[in-house]
Design an enzyme around this catalytic site. Structure first.
Site, PDB file in Angstrom:
ATOM      1  N   ARG A 254      26.548  39.985  29.490  1.00 52.66           N
ATOM      2  CA  ARG A 254      27.691  39.367  28.795  1.00 52.66           C
ATOM      3  C   ARG A 254      27.352  37.943  28.352  1.00 52.66           C
ATOM      4  NH1 ARG A 254      31.793  40.649  33.370  1.00 52.66           N
ATOM      5  NH2 ARG A 254      33.156  39.102  32.457  1.00 52.66           N
TER       6      ARG A 254
ATOM      7  N   ARG B 136      35.283  37.177  41.713  1.00 57.07           N
ATOM      8  CA  ARG B 136      36.620  37.322  41.102  1.00 57.07           C
ATOM      9  C   ARG B 136      37.314  38.619  41.532  1.00 57.07           C
ATOM     10  NH1 ARG B 136      37.100  36.819  34.787  1.00 57.07           N
ATOM     11  NH2 ARG B 136      35.522  38.430  34.878  1.00 57.07           N
TER      12      ARG B 136
ATOM     13  N   ARG C 273      36.746  43.909  38.999  1.00 63.46           N
ATOM     14  CA  ARG C 273      36.513  44.566  37.710  1.00 63.46           C
ATOM     15  C   ARG C 273      35.165  45.276  37.706  1.00 63.46           C
ATOM     16  NH1 ARG C 273      37.742  40.040  33.177  1.00 63.46           N
ATOM     17  NH2 ARG C 273      35.810  40.900  32.361  1.00 63.46           N
TER      18      ARG C 273
ATOM     19  N   LYS D 222      38.925  30.664  31.378  1.00 62.54           N
ATOM     20  CA  LYS D 222      39.894  30.781  30.271  1.00 62.54           C
ATOM     21  C   LYS D 222      41.198  31.435  30.754  1.00 62.54           C
ATOM     22  CE  LYS D 222      37.037  33.415  27.875  1.00 62.54           C
ATOM     23  NZ  LYS D 222      35.844  33.504  28.744  1.00 62.54           N
TER      24      LYS D 222
ATOM     25  N   ARG E 186      35.636  36.546  19.117  1.00 66.15           N
ATOM     26  CA  ARG E 186      34.358  36.488  19.823  1.00 66.15           C
ATOM     27  C   ARG E 186      33.197  36.636  18.865  1.00 66.15           C
ATOM     28  NH1 ARG E 186      36.332  38.384  25.021  1.00 66.15           N
ATOM     29  NH2 ARG E 186      34.777  38.121  26.614  1.00 66.15           N
TER      30      ARG E 186
HETATM   31  P1  AP5 Z   1      38.443  33.511  34.785  1.00 68.85           P
HETATM   32  O1  AP5 Z   1      39.581  32.611  34.453  1.00 68.85           O
HETATM   33  O2  AP5 Z   1      38.774  34.919  35.140  1.00 68.85           O
HETATM   34  O3  AP5 Z   1      37.326  33.454  33.651  1.00 68.85           O
HETATM   35  P2  AP5 Z   1      37.394  33.841  32.125  1.00 68.85           P
HETATM   36  O4  AP5 Z   1      36.858  32.686  31.354  1.00 68.85           O
HETATM   37  O5  AP5 Z   1      38.771  34.329  31.749  1.00 68.85           O
HETATM   38  O6  AP5 Z   1      36.289  34.974  32.100  1.00 68.85           O
HETATM   39  P3  AP5 Z   1      36.268  36.519  31.770  1.00 68.85           P
HETATM   40  O7  AP5 Z   1      35.113  37.120  32.541  1.00 68.85           O
HETATM   41  O8  AP5 Z   1      37.611  37.181  31.929  1.00 68.85           O
HETATM   42  O9  AP5 Z   1      35.909  36.484  30.337  1.00 68.85           O
HETATM   43  P4  AP5 Z   1      35.185  37.537  29.619  1.00 68.85           P
HETATM   44  O10 AP5 Z   1      35.304  36.823  28.345  1.00 68.85           O
HETATM   45  O11 AP5 Z   1      33.846  37.953  29.954  1.00 68.85           O
HETATM   46  O12 AP5 Z   1      36.046  38.878  29.921  1.00 68.85           O
HETATM   47  P5  AP5 Z   1      37.156  39.580  29.071  1.00 68.85           P
HETATM   48  O13 AP5 Z   1      38.104  40.214  29.990  1.00 68.85           O
HETATM   49  O14 AP5 Z   1      37.656  38.674  28.013  1.00 68.85           O
HETATM   50  O15 AP5 Z   1      37.621  32.805  35.994  1.00 68.85           O
HETATM   51  C1  AP5 Z   1      36.542  33.461  36.606  1.00 68.85           C
HETATM   52  C2  AP5 Z   1      36.642  33.289  38.129  1.00 68.85           C
HETATM   53  O16 AP5 Z   1      36.406  31.936  38.476  1.00 68.85           O
HETATM   54  C3  AP5 Z   1      38.009  33.652  38.718  1.00 68.85           C
HETATM   55  O17 AP5 Z   1      37.825  34.352  39.908  1.00 68.85           O
HETATM   56  C4  AP5 Z   1      38.690  32.297  38.981  1.00 68.85           C
HETATM   57  O18 AP5 Z   1      39.529  32.394  40.106  1.00 68.85           O
HETATM   58  C5  AP5 Z   1      37.502  31.373  39.200  1.00 68.85           C
HETATM   59  N1  AP5 Z   1      37.707  30.041  38.662  1.00 68.85           N
HETATM   60  C6  AP5 Z   1      38.131  29.743  37.386  1.00 68.85           C
HETATM   61  N2  AP5 Z   1      38.159  28.422  37.209  1.00 68.85           N
HETATM   62  C7  AP5 Z   1      37.742  27.842  38.372  1.00 68.85           C
HETATM   63  C8  AP5 Z   1      37.535  26.489  38.798  1.00 68.85           C
HETATM   64  N3  AP5 Z   1      37.749  25.474  38.013  1.00 68.85           N
HETATM   65  N4  AP5 Z   1      37.077  26.282  40.037  1.00 68.85           N
HETATM   66  C9  AP5 Z   1      36.827  27.310  40.883  1.00 68.85           C
HETATM   67  N5  AP5 Z   1      37.001  28.609  40.545  1.00 68.85           N
HETATM   68  C10 AP5 Z   1      37.444  28.887  39.291  1.00 68.85           C
HETATM   69  O19 AP5 Z   1      36.275  40.708  28.324  1.00 68.85           O
HETATM   70  C11 AP5 Z   1      35.726  41.804  29.015  1.00 68.85           C
HETATM   71  C12 AP5 Z   1      35.015  42.721  28.027  1.00 68.85           C
HETATM   72  O20 AP5 Z   1      35.960  43.206  27.045  1.00 68.85           O
HETATM   73  C13 AP5 Z   1      33.910  42.057  27.192  1.00 68.85           C
HETATM   74  O21 AP5 Z   1      32.665  42.061  27.850  1.00 68.85           O
HETATM   75  C14 AP5 Z   1      33.909  42.959  25.943  1.00 68.85           C
HETATM   76  O22 AP5 Z   1      33.230  44.167  26.172  1.00 68.85           O
HETATM   77  C15 AP5 Z   1      35.386  43.276  25.755  1.00 68.85           C
HETATM   78  N6  AP5 Z   1      36.078  42.347  24.858  1.00 68.85           N
HETATM   79  C16 AP5 Z   1      37.107  41.497  25.178  1.00 68.85           C
HETATM   80  N7  AP5 Z   1      37.496  40.786  24.094  1.00 68.85           N
HETATM   81  C17 AP5 Z   1      36.702  41.192  23.070  1.00 68.85           C
HETATM   82  C18 AP5 Z   1      36.593  40.804  21.708  1.00 68.85           C
HETATM   83  N8  AP5 Z   1      37.394  39.851  21.179  1.00 68.85           N
HETATM   84  N9  AP5 Z   1      35.655  41.402  20.935  1.00 68.85           N
HETATM   85  C19 AP5 Z   1      34.859  42.366  21.448  1.00 68.85           C
HETATM   86  N10 AP5 Z   1      34.881  42.774  22.734  1.00 68.85           N
HETATM   87  C20 AP5 Z   1      35.805  42.192  23.546  1.00 68.85           C
END
Ligand code: AP5
Length: 213
Positions: free
Chosen positions: A170, A123, A159, A13, A88
């Site tokens: 997660r 990552r 991270r 994403k 979420r």
């Molecule tokens: P990346 O693009 O970083 O993945 P992402 O989908 O953004 O995943 P996240 O882990 O950031 O999502 P998340 O939802 O768990 O974390 P968030 O920060 O939102 O890609 C991943 C890796 O793969 C990268 O290294 C990239 O280079 C590689 N890659 C991507 N696409 C590729 C491809 N096609 N081919 C090869 N490689 C590829 O949330 C963290 C924490 O915050 C949560 O656990 C929760 O505690 C809290 N939080 C955040 N938002 C909320 C909410 N709305 N409500 C409650 N808690 C929340």
């Protein structure tokens, strides 16, 4: 144009959002980045959120909804935004519905669990500009110089929640609390699926088509 990017952790994403915001002239809003920023600054909200994030749990709705509403009220969001990681839960989606914000499209990124774990353990994030990289050669993008951001030269860090144990938690949270949003937005007729286990360039193109289609 206002978009939501939905999908499990590691679906890409954030990576895809960073590739298309300039073209669309809109901003990326990652609630994960906002929360990590609050933790780094040591705010009261950040301190409350940290224990949930470190443990792979969702931060309580009332904390995240307030944070998101403050962010989208800012000047730079007037032309539109991509919500990356929000909503979420159903209550978060309902809170968005009752605000003035109109969502044009929800992109749902589909990716198998094994790939999620692989991508997330490799990552690395720029500590200055939050650009996303990966150290595994089969993932994308790799930094040109090890440990250094291609965009701003900042240091690349892992991270705290990017380890296998926390990622598995997660994923459970995602299936229990976030997956029901697929049906929620399908019913509204604004959901489009994108296959997210393809090469990154293909996913970026498919996402652009899904947005305009
Ligand atoms: P990346 O693009 O970083 O993945 P992402 O989908 O953004 O995943 P996240 O882990 O950031 O999502 P998340 O939802 O768990 O974390 P968030 O920060 O939102 O890609 C991943 C890796 O793969 C990268 O290294 C990239 O280079 C590689 N890659 C991507 N696409 C590729 C491809 N096609 N081919 C090869 N490689 C590829 O949330 C963290 C924490 O915050 C949560 O656990 C929760 O505690 C809290 N939080 C955040 N938002 C909320 C909410 N709305 N409500 C409650 N808690 C929340």
């Amino acid at each position: 144009m206002n978009l939501i990017f939905l999908g499990p952790p590691g679906a890409g994403k954030g990576t895809v959002a960073q590739r298309i915001t300039d073209d669309l002239n809109i901003v990326q809003i990652s609630t994960g980045d906002l929360l990590r920023g609050a933790v780094k600054e040591g705010t009261e909200l950040g301190m409350k959120a940290k224990k949930y994030m470190d443990n792979g749990q969702l931060v309580p709705d009332e904390l995240v909804i307030g944070l998101l509403k403050d962010r989208i009220a800012k000047e730079d969001c007037q032309n539109g935004f991509i919500l990356d990681g929000f909503p979420r839960t159903i209550p978060q989606a309902e809170a968005l519905d009752t605000s003035d914000v109109k969502i044009d499209k929800v992109i749902n990124f589909n990716v198998p669990d094994e790939l999620v774990i692989h991508r997330i353990t490799g990552r690395r994030i720029c500590r200055e500009c939050n650009a996303v990289y990966n150290i595994y050669p089969d993932c994308d993008p790799n930094p040109t110089e090890e440990g250094k951001c291609d965009k701003c030269g900042g240091e690349l860090l892992q991270r705290e929640d990017d380890n296998e144990e926390v990622v598995k938690k997660r994923l459970v949270q995602y299936k229990e609390q976030t997956e029901p949003l697929i049906g929620f937005y399908k019913e509204k007729g604004i959901l489009a699926d994108v296959k997210a286990d393809n090469p990154l360039d293909e996913i970026v193109e498919d996402t652009k088509k899904a947005i305009s289609g």
